[in-house]
Motif scaffolding. Structure first.
Motif, PDB file in Angstrom:
ATOM      1  N   ASN A   1       0.838  -1.222   0.000  1.00 58.86           N
ATOM      2  CA  ASN A   1       0.000   0.000   0.000  1.00 58.86           C
ATOM      3  C   ASN A   1       0.866   1.262   0.000  1.00 58.86           C
TER       4      ASN A   1
ATOM      5  N   LEU B   1      -5.261   1.747   3.843  1.00 59.71           N
ATOM      6  CA  LEU B   1      -5.052   0.496   4.591  1.00 59.71           C
ATOM      7  C   LEU B   1      -5.158  -0.739   3.691  1.00 59.71           C
TER       8      LEU B   1
ATOM      9  N   THR C   1      -5.221  12.703  10.454  1.00 56.86           N
ATOM     10  CA  THR C   1      -4.773  11.540  11.241  1.00 56.86           C
ATOM     11  C   THR C   1      -3.489  10.994  10.625  1.00 56.86           C
ATOM     12  N   ASP C   2      -2.911  10.003  11.298  1.00 55.31           N
ATOM     13  CA  ASP C   2      -1.810   9.276  10.664  1.00 55.31           C
ATOM     14  C   ASP C   2      -2.426   8.265   9.689  1.00 55.31           C
ATOM     15  N   THR C   3      -1.617   7.441   9.074  1.00 55.51           N
ATOM     16  CA  THR C   3      -2.158   6.553   8.024  1.00 55.51           C
ATOM     17  C   THR C   3      -2.857   5.324   8.601  1.00 55.51           C
ATOM     18  N   LYS C   4      -2.928   5.247   9.929  1.00 57.07           N
ATOM     19  CA  LYS C   4      -3.707   4.160  10.560  1.00 57.07           C
ATOM     20  C   LYS C   4      -5.017   4.725  11.118  1.00 57.07           C
ATOM     21  N   GLY C   5      -5.214   6.022  10.945  1.00 59.97           N
ATOM     22  CA  GLY C   5      -6.445   6.643  11.444  1.00 59.97           C
ATOM     23  C   GLY C   5      -6.326   7.147  12.870  1.00 59.97           C
ATOM     24  N   LYS C   6      -5.088   7.103  13.392  1.00 58.50           N
ATOM     25  CA  LYS C   6      -4.888   7.549  14.787  1.00 58.50           C
ATOM     26  C   LYS C   6      -4.559   9.043  14.834  1.00 58.50           C
TER      27      LYS C   6
ATOM     28  N   LEU D   1      -8.955   6.645   4.250  1.00 60.38           N
ATOM     29  CA  LEU D   1      -8.185   5.811   5.174  1.00 60.38           C
ATOM     30  C   LEU D   1      -8.262   4.337   4.782  1.00 60.38           C
ATOM     31  N   SER D   2      -9.456   3.878   4.408  1.00 59.91           N
ATOM     32  CA  SER D   2      -9.602   2.456   4.071  1.00 59.91           C
ATOM     33  C   SER D   2      -8.730   2.108   2.855  1.00 59.91           C
TER      34      SER D   2
ATOM     35  N   HIS E   1       2.835   9.393   2.446  1.00 64.45           N
ATOM     36  CA  HIS E   1       3.366   8.311   3.291  1.00 64.45           C
ATOM     37  C   HIS E   1       4.561   8.717   4.138  1.00 64.45           C
TER      38      HIS E   1
END
Ligand code: IPD
Ligand code: CA
Ligand code: CA
Length: 262
Positions: free
Chosen positions: A162, A254, A224-229, A250-251, A202
């Motif tokens: 990804n 991921l 957010t970061d790339t994990k959604g955090k 986001l999805s 990224h």
């Protein structure tokens, strides 16, 4: 006083980079083959340092070219003296000066100035975001497949699952416009102004996003970061959107396919 110094430093450096753009200046390589730094990046950094240190000699500074000036202080200035250096070196007028001010580990203020378009973006936590003094807001697009996106690529390609090209290609294959301006700070401000619905990248450094991420949040967007955090500019990945398309973008970051309008 903090706001005044932030704006003075940003405006002075932006005027300097514009003035030097019509002269000849030296360009050299950092690591890799096209990670450039110009003489003007250093000059811009110098004027910014001068203004900050004259007013706040004991503040901490983190700046792309000079590195860190470590001080015992709750104030930390995070500086990109030219964001979009490759554009600048090629006389492409998409570049800016970006300065963020962190207080006690929290971004409190940010300014991004592109002197070629005469666009000054500014935000202060809790006070909203402005472009040349006028309030700005993110867009209201609700489907990522109908959105206009922007991204950027690192100087040294990241070959990971990804990765930048995989995500880019998923959107392009679905016909979603994804622009690549070459200045992360401007990408973020243009999300804040509703010109783009979302931005993802990224691998950024703190100085690329420090001011811009606060400007997006203050314009009503989500970062957010790339994990959604929770977003932290000291880690590499970023997703910044109008909030409405955030989970869809986001999805895809991921590993999912681009969702249809549904
Ligand atoms: C770069 C730009 C570019 C982004 C790169 C950054 P620089 O900063 O923001 O858009 O894709 O990752 O390093 O080198 O022009 O300051
Ligand atoms: Ca940068
Ligand atoms: Ca830079």
């Amino acid at each position: 006083m903090l706001k005044q110094v932030l704006l003075q430093a940003t405006e002075t450096a932006a005027a300097l980079i514009k003035e030097y753009s019509t002269r000849s200046f030296t360009i050299s390589n950092k690591e890799g083959i096209n990670n450039l730094v110009t003489e003007v990046d250093h000059k811009s950094e110098e004027v910014i340092f001068e203004i900050i240190r004259k007013n706040f000699p004991d503040h901490y500074i983190l700046s792309e070219e000079a590195g860190e000036i470590v001080q015992e202080s709750k104030y930390k200035w995070i500086i990109d003296p030219i964001d979009g250096t490759v554009n600048y070196a090629n006389h492409i007028p998409i570049c800016c000066v970006s300065i963020g001010l962190e207080v006690d580990g929290k971004m409190e203020m940010g300014a991004v100035f592109n002197p070629f378009l005469n666009e000054l973006f500014f935000a202060q936590r809790g006070e909203g975001a402005t472009l040349n003094g006028q309030k700005i807001f993110v867009s209201n697009t609700t489907h990522v497949i109908k959105s206009c996106l922007v991204t950027g690529f690192p100087y040294t390609y990241l070959d990971t699952p990804n990765g930048p090209l995989e995500v880019f290609s998923k959107f392009i294959r679905k016909g979603v416009p994804v622009r690549r301006l070459g200045s992360a700070a401007i990408d973020l401000c243009w999300v804040a102004a509703g010109r783009f619905d979302g931005f993802f990248e990224h691998k950024l450094s703190a100085w690329d996003s420090a001011a811009g991420f606060l400007i997006v949040e203050e314009a009503g967007g989500k970062v957010t970061d790339t994990k959604g955090k929770y977003y932290n500019p000291y880690q590499p990945g970023i997703i910044a959107t109008n909030g409405l398309i955030h989970d869809q973008l986001l999805s895809v970051m991921l590993g999912a396919e681009v969702p249809d309008a549904g």
